[in-house]
Scaffold this active site. Structure first.
Site, PDB file in Angstrom:
ATOM      1  N   CYS A  37      -2.186  -3.958  -5.808  1.00 24.52           N
ATOM      2  CA  CYS A  37      -1.098  -4.103  -5.711  1.00 24.52           C
ATOM      3  C   CYS A  37      -0.518  -3.780  -3.935  1.00 24.52           C
ATOM      4  CB  CYS A  37       0.111  -3.614  -6.394  1.00 24.52           C
ATOM      5  SG  CYS A  37      -0.348  -1.692  -6.734  1.00 24.52           S
ATOM      6  N   HIS A  46       6.400  -0.382  -3.489  1.00 22.75           N
ATOM      7  CA  HIS A  46       5.303   0.397  -2.927  1.00 22.75           C
ATOM      8  C   HIS A  46       5.605   0.279  -1.504  1.00 22.75           C
ATOM      9  CE1 HIS A  46       3.400   0.951  -6.498  1.00 22.75           C
ATOM     10  NE2 HIS A  46       2.134   0.175  -6.301  1.00 22.75           N
TER      11      HIS A  46
END
Length: 333
Positions: A128, A235
């Site tokens: 990711c 994130h």
């Protein structure tokens, strides 16, 4: 676009459920749909486009007659069943870490290196944090060239799956953590995945290796420090990159703004910069805090945020599938 019979493996998990949501949002041309999971999850009911589907147990015969398999069930499952699906003629897009470093398996972010899909019908979805980082790096690479990269990540607990979210909620209520070694609601943890002998964690090594593979720069110097933070989704990655060519910040901003999948949000005095709040529920990579690196003659600093469950996992997989299906359809016209 022609319809394709689709299997979703790991359909009851956090990423699997998001895959179904993204397939519906994108109006992906699903023909028949089969939802697969472990024996433990078989029998559960999921909804797709208003219709209920019963989850079936994953077996070696689950893929017969289908054309696409989206995997999000862990590396062990992917290593066992991914090749089986490919051998039965399916295009396989795998969200686990099983195949990412295999030189014969393409590792794809569709805005960056979609052409690599021709290497194999089994395609790996990157980590990711890597996904959101390589979009701006690719833009900079093709315009200025890049010679060095250093990452510092700020990764949400959903990167650990549903168990990470539950541990955050548990500790926020004053209960003891069950997943993380410390109370994630009260601290950042500079440890993601297992420790390696070189002093890095496996997550950090993934980012290093995957960046080189996706950008086709096997000798690119890359380093990383990966930190878990008490945020549920979204994130952040701080990137320090050295460029080959001289640049102005105006040229860099234009380069990034023109690249597919990137949104530049960069006005510090007005408090406009990438945040997890901004990225949540979207599939773009937000880039800001663009500035000269004072410690490097030709260095650049920037900060990226993306929804790690969508662009960092489910949406990237669906975007790959959609791009491949479009290419196949156009090739038949």
């Amino acid at each position: 676009m022609r319809k394709i019979d689709t299997c979703v493996v790991g359909a009851t998990g956090l990423v699997g459920q998001t895959m179904l949501k993204v397939l519906e949002e994108y109006d992906f041309p699903v023909g028949r749909l089969k939802l697969l999971a472990s024996k433990r999850s078989a029998g559960k009911v999921c909804v797709f486009k208003g219709k209920e589907y019963t989850v079936e147990e994953l077996t070696k015969t689950s893929f017969e007659g289908y054309g696409l398999a989206l995997f999000s069930a862990g590396a062990g499952v992917s290593q066992t069943f991914g090749p089986i699906a490919r051998e039965q003629g399916l295009v396989v897009i795998d969200n686990s870490s099983a195949w990412r470093e295999d030189p014969e398996i393409p590792l794809i972010v569709p805005e960056v290196n979609l052409e690599d899909h021709r290497l194999n019908k089994l395609i790996a979805n990157p980590n990711c944090s890597t996904i959101q980082s390589v979009l701006p790096l690719k833009a900079l690479q093709q315009t200025f060239g890049i010679t060095r990269v250093n990452y510092s990540t700020y990764q949400a607990v959903s990167g650990s799956g549903q168990k990470g979210i539950e541990d955050l909620h548990r500790t926020q209520k004053g209960e003891e953590p069950l997943l993380y070694p410390y109370d994630i609601s009260q601290t950042a943890l500079p440890e993601i995945d297992v420790a390696l002998e070189n002093g890095y964690t496996k997550e950090e090594q993934k980012m290093i290796n995957e960046t080189r593979k996706i950008l086709h720069q096997p000798d690119l110097p890359v380093s990383a420090t990966c930190v878990r933070v008490p945020i549920e989704t979204g994130h952040g990655v701080s990137i320090a990159v050295e460029l080959e060519k001289d640049f102005t910040l105006a040229e860099v901003r234009q380069c990034l703004q023109n690249f597919s999948g990137i949104k530049v949000i960069d006005d510090l005095p007005a408090h406009r910069y990438p945040t997890s709040i901004l990225a949540k529920g979207t599939d773009e990579v937000y880039v800001g805090r663009i500035r000269q690196d004072m410690a490097s003659e030709n260095g650049l600093l920037l900060y990226t945020v993306a929804d790690n469950i969508r662009k960092g996992a489910a949406a990237n997989a669906v975007q790959i599938a959609k791009a491949l299906l479009t290419e196949m359809t156009e090739g038949q016209e």
